[in-house]
Design a protein around this motif. Structure first.
Motif, PDB file in Angstrom:
ATOM      1  N   ALA A  92      -7.534  14.110   9.248  1.00  0.00           N
ATOM      2  CA  ALA A  92      -6.841  13.536   8.135  1.00  0.00           C
ATOM      3  C   ALA A  92      -5.492  14.057   8.305  1.00  0.00           C
ATOM      4  O   ALA A  92      -5.320  15.347   8.723  1.00  0.00           O
ATOM      5  N   VAL A  93      -4.366  13.418   7.774  1.00  0.00           N
ATOM      6  CA  VAL A  93      -3.078  14.017   7.500  1.00  0.00           C
ATOM      7  C   VAL A  93      -2.721  13.721   6.383  1.00  0.00           C
ATOM      8  O   VAL A  93      -2.440  12.206   6.189  1.00  0.00           O
ATOM      9  N   MET A  94      -2.007  14.374   5.538  1.00  0.00           N
ATOM     10  CA  MET A  94      -1.554  14.222   4.217  1.00  0.00           C
ATOM     11  C   MET A  94      -2.685  13.035   3.225  1.00  0.00           C
ATOM     12  O   MET A  94      -1.977  12.148   2.612  1.00  0.00           O
ATOM     13  N   GLY A  95      -3.798  13.418   3.389  1.00  0.00           N
ATOM     14  CA  GLY A  95      -4.713  12.538   2.955  1.00  0.00           C
ATOM     15  C   GLY A  95      -4.981  11.134   3.607  1.00  0.00           C
ATOM     16  O   GLY A  95      -5.923  10.425   2.998  1.00  0.00           O
ATOM     17  N   MET A  96      -4.492  10.743   4.737  1.00  0.00           N
ATOM     18  CA  MET A  96      -4.609   9.656   5.354  1.00  0.00           C
ATOM     19  C   MET A  96      -5.614   9.861   6.640  1.00  0.00           C
ATOM     20  O   MET A  96      -5.388  10.931   7.210  1.00  0.00           O
ATOM     21  N   PRO A  97      -6.517   9.040   6.969  1.00  0.00           N
ATOM     22  CA  PRO A  97      -7.269   9.307   8.307  1.00  0.00           C
ATOM     23  C   PRO A  97      -6.249   9.006   9.291  1.00  0.00           C
ATOM     24  O   PRO A  97      -5.372   8.506   9.307  1.00  0.00           O
ATOM     25  N   LEU A  98      -6.523  10.031  10.232  1.00  0.00           N
ATOM     26  CA  LEU A  98      -5.485  10.156  11.555  1.00  0.00           C
ATOM     27  C   LEU A  98      -6.406   9.873  12.568  1.00  0.00           C
ATOM     28  O   LEU A  98      -7.486  10.284  12.979  1.00  0.00           O
ATOM     29  N   VAL A  99      -5.917   8.607  13.410  1.00  0.00           N
ATOM     30  CA  VAL A  99      -6.523   8.196  14.630  1.00  0.00           C
ATOM     31  C   VAL A  99      -5.783   8.287  15.675  1.00  0.00           C
ATOM     32  O   VAL A  99      -4.597   8.168  15.714  1.00  0.00           O
ATOM     33  N   ARG A 100      -6.150   8.954  16.696  1.00  0.00           N
ATOM     34  CA  ARG A 100      -5.475   9.299  18.210  1.00  0.00           C
ATOM     35  C   ARG A 100      -5.991   7.950  18.842  1.00  0.00           C
ATOM     36  O   ARG A 100      -6.881   7.994  19.674  1.00  0.00           O
ATOM     37  N   VAL A 101      -4.939   7.521  19.427  1.00  0.00           N
ATOM     38  CA  VAL A 101      -4.769   6.143  20.469  1.00  0.00           C
ATOM     39  C   VAL A 101      -4.791   6.811  22.082  1.00  0.00           C
ATOM     40  O   VAL A 101      -3.834   7.455  22.299  1.00  0.00           O
ATOM     41  N   ASP A 102      -5.744   6.420  22.577  1.00  0.00           N
ATOM     42  CA  ASP A 102      -5.676   6.922  24.156  1.00  0.00           C
ATOM     43  C   ASP A 102      -5.198   5.808  24.947  1.00  0.00           C
ATOM     44  O   ASP A 102      -5.925   4.703  25.299  1.00  0.00           O
ATOM     45  N   PRO A 103      -3.901   5.533  25.470  1.00  0.00           N
ATOM     46  CA  PRO A 103      -3.540   4.620  26.186  1.00  0.00           C
ATOM     47  C   PRO A 103      -4.351   4.109  27.349  1.00  0.00           C
ATOM     48  O   PRO A 103      -4.371   2.970  27.748  1.00  0.00           O
ATOM     49  N   ALA A 104      -5.025   5.184  27.895  1.00  0.00           N
ATOM     50  CA  ALA A 104      -5.675   5.027  29.133  1.00  0.00           C
ATOM     51  C   ALA A 104      -7.037   3.989  28.824  1.00  0.00           C
ATOM     52  O   ALA A 104      -7.670   3.588  29.819  1.00  0.00           O
ATOM     53  N   VAL A 105      -7.407   3.953  27.675  1.00  0.00           N
ATOM     54  CA  VAL A 105      -8.636   3.150  27.459  1.00  0.00           C
ATOM     55  C   VAL A 105      -8.199   1.748  26.654  1.00  0.00           C
ATOM     56  O   VAL A 105      -9.137   1.103  26.247  1.00  0.00           O
ATOM     57  N   VAL A 106      -6.955   1.461  26.232  1.00  0.00           N
ATOM     58  CA  VAL A 106      -6.651   0.644  25.385  1.00  0.00           C
ATOM     59  C   VAL A 106      -6.051  -0.510  26.406  1.00  0.00           C
ATOM     60  O   VAL A 106      -4.779  -0.174  27.036  1.00  0.00           O
ATOM     61  N   GLU A 107      -6.256  -1.807  26.136  1.00  0.00           N
ATOM     62  CA  GLU A 107      -5.394  -2.579  26.920  1.00  0.00           C
ATOM     63  C   GLU A 107      -4.459  -3.321  25.735  1.00  0.00           C
ATOM     64  O   GLU A 107      -4.831  -3.872  24.976  1.00  0.00           O
ATOM     65  N   PRO A 108      -3.201  -2.981  26.261  1.00  0.00           N
ATOM     66  CA  PRO A 108      -2.080  -3.703  25.475  1.00  0.00           C
ATOM     67  C   PRO A 108      -2.143  -4.900  24.805  1.00  0.00           C
ATOM     68  O   PRO A 108      -2.451  -5.827  25.687  1.00  0.00           O
ATOM     69  N   ALA A 109      -1.874  -5.346  23.648  1.00  0.00           N
ATOM     70  CA  ALA A 109      -1.887  -6.777  23.292  1.00  0.00           C
ATOM     71  C   ALA A 109      -0.710  -7.546  23.988  1.00  0.00           C
ATOM     72  O   ALA A 109       0.241  -6.855  24.352  1.00  0.00           O
ATOM     73  N   ALA A 146       0.805  -1.136   0.061  1.00  0.00           N
ATOM     74  CA  ALA A 146       0.077  -0.036  -0.046  1.00  0.00           C
ATOM     75  C   ALA A 146       0.733   1.287  -0.098  1.00  0.00           C
ATOM     76  O   ALA A 146       1.834   1.449   0.870  1.00  0.00           O
ATOM     77  N   ARG A 147       0.513   2.034  -0.886  1.00  0.00           N
ATOM     78  CA  ARG A 147       1.401   3.423  -0.832  1.00  0.00           C
ATOM     79  C   ARG A 147       0.232   4.695  -0.776  1.00  0.00           C
ATOM     80  O   ARG A 147       0.593   5.623  -0.473  1.00  0.00           O
ATOM     81  N   ARG A 148      -0.935   4.514  -1.551  1.00  0.00           N
ATOM     82  CA  ARG A 148      -1.757   5.559  -1.660  1.00  0.00           C
ATOM     83  C   ARG A 148      -2.344   6.197  -0.285  1.00  0.00           C
ATOM     84  O   ARG A 148      -2.548   5.084   0.576  1.00  0.00           O
ATOM     85  N   ALA A 149      -2.535   7.290  -0.252  1.00  0.00           N
ATOM     86  CA  ALA A 149      -2.877   7.810   0.941  1.00  0.00           C
ATOM     87  C   ALA A 149      -4.314   7.160   1.417  1.00  0.00           C
ATOM     88  O   ALA A 149      -4.667   7.059   2.800  1.00  0.00           O
ATOM     89  N   ASP A 150      -5.219   6.958   0.446  1.00  0.00           N
ATOM     90  CA  ASP A 150      -6.595   6.626   0.853  1.00  0.00           C
ATOM     91  C   ASP A 150      -6.363   4.813   1.304  1.00  0.00           C
ATOM     92  O   ASP A 150      -7.556   4.464   1.672  1.00  0.00           O
ATOM     93  N   ARG A 151      -5.209   4.405   1.156  1.00  0.00           N
ATOM     94  CA  ARG A 151      -5.333   3.008   1.671  1.00  0.00           C
ATOM     95  C   ARG A 151      -4.535   2.833   3.049  1.00  0.00           C
ATOM     96  O   ARG A 151      -4.188   1.744   3.503  1.00  0.00           O
ATOM     97  N   LEU A 152      -4.052   3.845   3.583  1.00  0.00           N
ATOM     98  CA  LEU A 152      -3.336   4.050   4.856  1.00  0.00           C
ATOM     99  C   LEU A 152      -3.974   4.907   5.985  1.00  0.00           C
ATOM    100  O   LEU A 152      -4.785   5.435   5.628  1.00  0.00           O
ATOM    101  N   THR A 153      -3.565   4.331   7.205  1.00  0.00           N
ATOM    102  CA  THR A 153      -4.048   4.940   8.366  1.00  0.00           C
ATOM    103  C   THR A 153      -2.903   5.228   9.377  1.00  0.00           C
ATOM    104  O   THR A 153      -1.999   4.401   9.311  1.00  0.00           O
ATOM    105  N   ALA A 154      -2.962   6.556   9.823  1.00  0.00           N
ATOM    106  CA  ALA A 154      -2.169   7.019  10.592  1.00  0.00           C
ATOM    107  C   ALA A 154      -2.473   7.190  11.927  1.00  0.00           C
ATOM    108  O   ALA A 154      -3.682   7.528  12.468  1.00  0.00           O
TER     109      ALA A 154
END
Length: 215
Positions: free
Chosen positions: A100-117, A55-63
């Motif tokens: 979005a950033v540089m055409g990619m969806p931007l997702v902010r991860v909150d470690p307070a609500v995420v149980e690490p794998a 994958a190289r195109r921005a619409d196929r990537l997520t930051a």
């Protein structure tokens, strides 16, 4: 530059070394690392770009943006991988889209609500072997690598700390089919050549872009 900012940049450089394995090896299912982006100060975070193999195109990537600072210090590359795996397993419930950033969806991860794998035996094996093959050293390469992004099948962007080029991060675009060994040897001097430099109007992760694709 403040000691805190330098600390974040050096941690980001260390994390890149740990994430490189996942350019080829999936984080989970088919999802692989396609880039690592530096977030401008005062934010203390890292952005990991994820997508399928090839994958190289921005619409196929997520930051995915993950804070580096935690209560007792800084998150390591292993911490970042564990959080990414958790988010990628159930992305809709663990990630908050912030645009979005540089055409990619931007997702902010909150470690307070995420149980690490969970760490796997393969993870531990890789950690042991990597430590022996590439032991940590205080002598860091210059310019310091702060990130990278695959922009096309033959184009790679490197994010570098280069005080001589000016304040802020310098991005360098290069051709993967070019004379890479010679280019990387000459890189410390090439990134200061002003006639190759343009403002980074379309990339918030750097202050300028140096085009070495024709070198």
């Amino acid at each position: 530059m403040t000691s805190s900012r330098q600390e974040i940049m050096e941690q980001q450089a260390d994390i890149i070394g740990l994430l490189l394995h996942h350019i080829h090896a999936p984080l989970i299912d088919t999802e692989r690392v396609r880039g690592v982006l530096p977030v401008a100060a005062p934010a203390e975070a890292i952005r990991v770009v994820v997508g399928a193999a090839g994958a190289r195109r921005a619409d196929r990537l997520t930051a995915y943006e993950i804070p580096l600072r935690e209560d007792d210090g800084l998150r390591s590359g292993y911490d970042v991988i564990a959080l990414l795996r958790a988010v990628l397993s159930t992305p809709h419930s663990l990630g908050a889209g912030v645009g979005a950033v540089m055409g990619m969806p931007l997702v902010r991860v909150d470690p307070a609500v995420v149980e690490p794998a969970e760490t796997t035996p393969d993870d531990l094996t890789l950690r042991v072997v990597r430590t022996l093959v590439h032991p940590f050293t205080e002598d860091r390469l210059k310019p310091l690598l702060l990130g990278f992004l695959l922009l096309g099948s033959d184009r790679l962007r490197l994010y570098l700390e280069s005080p001589k080029a000016g304040p802020g991060t310098t991005a360098v675009d290069l051709s993967l089919s070019g004379a890479l060994t010679a280019l990387l040897t000459a890189l410390p001097s090439l990134i200061d050549e002003q006639y190759r430099t343009r403002p980074a109007d379309d990339d918030p992760h750097c202050a300028r872009v140096v085009d070495l694709t024709d070198w």
